[in-house]
Design an enzyme around this catalytic site. Structure first.
Site, mmCIF file in Angstrom:
data_model
loop_
_atom_site.group_PDB
_atom_site.id
_atom_site.type_symbol
_atom_site.label_atom_id
_atom_site.label_comp_id
_atom_site.label_asym_id
_atom_site.label_seq_id
_atom_site.Cartn_x
_atom_site.Cartn_y
_atom_site.Cartn_z
ATOM 1 C CG HIS A 308 5.345 -2.137 -11.353
ATOM 2 N ND1 HIS A 308 6.492 -2.722 -11.798
ATOM 3 C CD2 HIS A 308 5.093 -1.098 -12.190
ATOM 4 C CE1 HIS A 308 6.930 -2.075 -12.855
ATOM 5 N NE2 HIS A 308 6.103 -1.088 -13.120
ATOM 6 C CG ASP A 365 -0.191 4.563 -14.508
ATOM 7 O OD1 ASP A 365 0.160 5.567 -15.135
ATOM 8 O OD2 ASP A 365 0.137 3.405 -14.830
HETATM 9 N N1 CMC Z 1 -5.843 -5.490 -7.887
HETATM 10 C C1 CMC Z 1 -6.105 -6.704 -7.352
HETATM 11 N N2 CMC Z 1 -5.291 -7.761 -7.433
HETATM 12 C C2 CMC Z 1 -4.142 -7.604 -8.090
HETATM 13 C C3 CMC Z 1 -3.783 -6.379 -8.673
HETATM 14 C C4 CMC Z 1 -4.669 -5.301 -8.538
HETATM 15 N N3 CMC Z 1 -4.378 -4.103 -9.066
HETATM 16 N N4 CMC Z 1 -2.571 -6.499 -9.268
HETATM 17 C C5 CMC Z 1 -2.189 -7.767 -9.074
HETATM 18 N N5 CMC Z 1 -3.124 -8.440 -8.347
HETATM 19 C C6 CMC Z 1 -3.054 -9.816 -7.849
HETATM 20 C C7 CMC Z 1 -3.317 -10.811 -8.968
HETATM 21 O O1 CMC Z 1 -4.689 -11.132 -9.038
HETATM 22 C C8 CMC Z 1 -2.463 -11.959 -8.534
HETATM 23 O O2 CMC Z 1 -3.132 -12.628 -7.491
HETATM 24 P P1 CMC Z 1 -3.016 -14.256 -7.372
HETATM 25 O O3 CMC Z 1 -1.569 -14.501 -7.073
HETATM 26 O O4 CMC Z 1 -3.925 -14.603 -6.253
HETATM 27 O O5 CMC Z 1 -3.441 -14.803 -8.693
HETATM 28 C C9 CMC Z 1 -1.229 -11.322 -7.941
HETATM 29 O O6 CMC Z 1 -1.689 -10.047 -7.461
HETATM 30 C C10 CMC Z 1 -0.079 -11.101 -8.915
HETATM 31 O O7 CMC Z 1 -0.594 -10.371 -10.041
HETATM 32 P P2 CMC Z 1 -0.158 -10.639 -11.527
HETATM 33 O O8 CMC Z 1 -1.267 -10.236 -12.441
HETATM 34 O O9 CMC Z 1 0.367 -12.014 -11.668
HETATM 35 O O10 CMC Z 1 1.053 -9.627 -11.680
HETATM 36 P P3 CMC Z 1 1.658 -9.078 -13.026
HETATM 37 O O11 CMC Z 1 3.063 -8.772 -12.732
HETATM 38 O O12 CMC Z 1 1.380 -10.020 -14.148
HETATM 39 O O13 CMC Z 1 0.816 -7.762 -13.309
HETATM 40 C C11 CMC Z 1 0.097 -5.516 -13.271
HETATM 41 C C12 CMC Z 1 1.251 -6.464 -13.016
HETATM 42 C C13 CMC Z 1 0.612 -4.091 -13.145
HETATM 43 C C14 CMC Z 1 -0.417 -5.718 -14.706
HETATM 44 C C15 CMC Z 1 -1.027 -5.779 -12.227
HETATM 45 O O14 CMC Z 1 -0.555 -5.516 -10.937
HETATM 46 C C16 CMC Z 1 -2.279 -4.958 -12.526
HETATM 47 O O15 CMC Z 1 -3.145 -5.412 -13.295
HETATM 48 N N6 CMC Z 1 -2.420 -3.752 -11.888
HETATM 49 C C17 CMC Z 1 -3.530 -2.872 -12.194
HETATM 50 C C18 CMC Z 1 -3.249 -2.117 -13.513
HETATM 51 C C19 CMC Z 1 -2.224 -1.021 -13.315
HETATM 52 O O16 CMC Z 1 -2.258 -0.260 -12.359
HETATM 53 N N7 CMC Z 1 -1.287 -0.917 -14.290
HETATM 54 C C20 CMC Z 1 -0.233 0.093 -14.270
HETATM 55 C C21 CMC Z 1 1.096 -0.526 -13.984
HETATM 56 S S1 CMC Z 1 2.394 0.667 -13.608
HETATM 57 C C22 CMC Z 1 2.650 1.623 -15.022
HETATM 58 C C23 CMC Z 1 2.889 0.914 -16.285
HETATM 59 O O17 CMC Z 1 3.435 -0.176 -16.363
HETATM 60 O O18 CMC Z 1 2.520 1.491 -17.303
#
Ligand code: CMC
Length: 432
Positions: A308, A365
């Site tokens: 998140h 989710d």
């Molecule tokens: N699986 C594997 N690696 C992950 C995941 C994941 N689900 N989420 C984040 N990471 C890693 C990412 O690769 C990065 O690694 P590195 O630092 O080595 O590059 C690090 O964690 C930070 O991730 P980020 O993408 O920079 O974080 P963000 O704040 O931009 O993204 C997120 C947040 C929710 C989009 C992301 O965690 C994600 O894609 N999660 C899976 C999709 C998901 O479950 N979405 C629902 C979110 S909650 C409800 C809502 O908002 O609607």
């Protein structure tokens, strides 16, 4: 505003920037005059570090897993309230007394029907149309079917006719879109049912086959909708604010929010989680394969339902939804292998340094889809369920933005241009 300032030194000049403090103690550097004073803008892709507004609706502390609506803890609200009570709280700032809640209930019944001409719309979507595109279209079209809804007597605050109508009608639209998608006759809203029971009845009642509304299912739906009702400046809420800031009315703004919610990184994640769990199940529960794929920096695959932007600990909503999942499945004697897979995945992720070091915990989710499956709601409706829940939050933010006359400007970020700066025009015959 506090008396504190931050100093910024650029090009040999030091500028004093005001510091703003939240009622909960968070601090922000106010850069609203930065460009004017210094000639510099700030660059913050994904708005990782940008506060877009001051808001009094939802408080979120991602380090400590705290989520409060209007000061009330999310767990207390989920335990003790019905969804429309929480919607009322978000919209007005106060929990309703009995009289106010009863009046709001009556509104939900009075406005539940949609204009019969709107039903032709459902007929002309292709059979496999996504319920999210139907929802977005239908909500946008309310602007034309109910023009007076956008000319409400008090458009900027509290419970208005427009907000009550939208909250009630969106539920009918959602259920009708499901009935149309399976080719069944529509079931109309009933005056004797509460918000959640009415929705379940419109979804699952069939001619000559009575549908029993399980109180446990209604209670679970209430909880889920409450837990989704607001989450401060997330992607879809920011979209509603941004679109609304152009001066467009409520319905087109909400329609845009539905579009933003649809994506798999946001509300679309609840359906994507189920697809992921099904894939792992079909692949003989080869957890390692999917965990390794998610950890591979060269592979865009992610474990959906983990991580998140704001929470760096267990999402407090996920904790409650996990409990609801167990309660529903155990009490109703439902066996769902996806629950076992979800739990095993959570366990393995919780022991894996990659996820632990990045604070990747289950989010809202991760377990919600298993509850929706137990209710009989199909996977392609999951994100619609999220939209039903998030609607009071979207409306509250839209209203709050309009009430903040001082800061209510059109949303218009800047950019740092990195393209070719200038070149002479090339006539067609000279182009290669
Ligand atoms: N699986 C594997 N690696 C992950 C995941 C994941 N689900 N989420 C984040 N990471 C890693 C990412 O690769 C990065 O690694 P590195 O630092 O080595 O590059 C690090 O964690 C930070 O991730 P980020 O993408 O920079 O974080 P963000 O704040 O931009 O993204 C997120 C947040 C929710 C989009 C992301 O965690 C994600 O894609 N999660 C899976 C999709 C998901 O479950 N979405 C629902 C979110 S909650 C409800 C809502 O908002 O609607």
């Amino acid at each position: 505003m506090t008396n504190q300032t931050a100093q910024l030194t650029v090009d040999g000049h030091t500028y004093e920037l005001p510091i703003v403090e939240s009622t909960a103690g968070e601090k922000a550097i106010d850069i609203r005059n930065l460009l004017h004073e210094t000639g510099y803008i700030t660059l913050d892709s994904g708005y990782m570090n940008t506060g877009s507004c001051e808001s009094g609706i939802t408080y979120l502390d991602g380090q400590n897993g705290i989520l409060r609506y209007r000061g009330y803890d999310i767990a207390d609200l989920a335990e003790n309230c019905v969804f429309i009570e929480v919607a009322y709280l978000l919209l007005t700032g106060e929990l309703p007394n009995e009289k106010e809640l009863n009046k709001f209930r009556e509104d939900m019944i009075r406005y539940a029907l949609i204009h019969e001409d709107m039903i032709h719309f459902f007929d002309h979507f292709p059979p496999n149309a996504s319920p999210m595109s139907i929802l977005s279209t239908m909500v946008g079209s309310l602007h034309d079917f109910y023009p007076e809804m956008d000319l409400d007597e008090d458009p900027y605050g509290g419970i208005t006719t427009a907000t009550a109508r939208l909250l009630s009608k969106i539920r009918t639209i959602a259920a009708f879109s499901y009935k149309k998608s399976i080719g069944h006759p529509l079931v109309y809203p009933r005056a004797d049912l509460n918000y959640c029971s009415n929705f379940l009845n419109m979804m699952f009642e069939r001619p000559n086959i009575p549908y029993t509304i399980e109180p446990l299912m209604t209670a679970a739906l209430n909880k889920l909708l409450i837990l989704h009702a607001d989450h401060e400046q997330n992607c879809s809420t920011s979209t509603v604010r941004l679109v609304g800031s152009s001066g467009v009315k409520l319905y087109p703004s909400i329609s845009a929010g539905v579009g933003a919610l649809w994506g798999p990184l946001h509300g679309g994640a609840n359906a994507a989680v189920i697809r992921m769990l099904e894939t792992i199940y079909a692949d003989e529960m080869n957890f390692d394969k999917y965990i390794q794929m998610a950890k591979d920096p060269n592979n865009p695959y992610r474990l959906t339902g983990f991580g998140h932007r704001v929470y760096k600990t267990y999402d407090p909503r996920a904790k409650i939804i996990k409990e609801v999942t167990h309660e529903i499945l155990e009490t109703m004697n439902i066996e769902d292998p996806l629950l076992d897979i979800a739990q095993e995945l959570e366990y393995r992720v919780g022991k894996d340094d990659y996820f632990v070091s990045r604070n990747l915990y289950p989010n809202v989710d991760f377990y919600s889809g298993i509850v929706y499956r137990a209710m009989g709601i199909p996977t392609n409706m999951f994100t619609v369920m999220f939209a039903l829940g998030r609607l009071p939050g979207w409306i509250s933010h839209w209203q709050e933005m309009h009430m903040d006359k001082e800061n209510n400007r059109i949303g218009r970020p800047r950019q740092i241009y990195q393209g070719v700066v200038k070149r002479p025009f090339v006539p067609m015959e000279e182009r290669r």
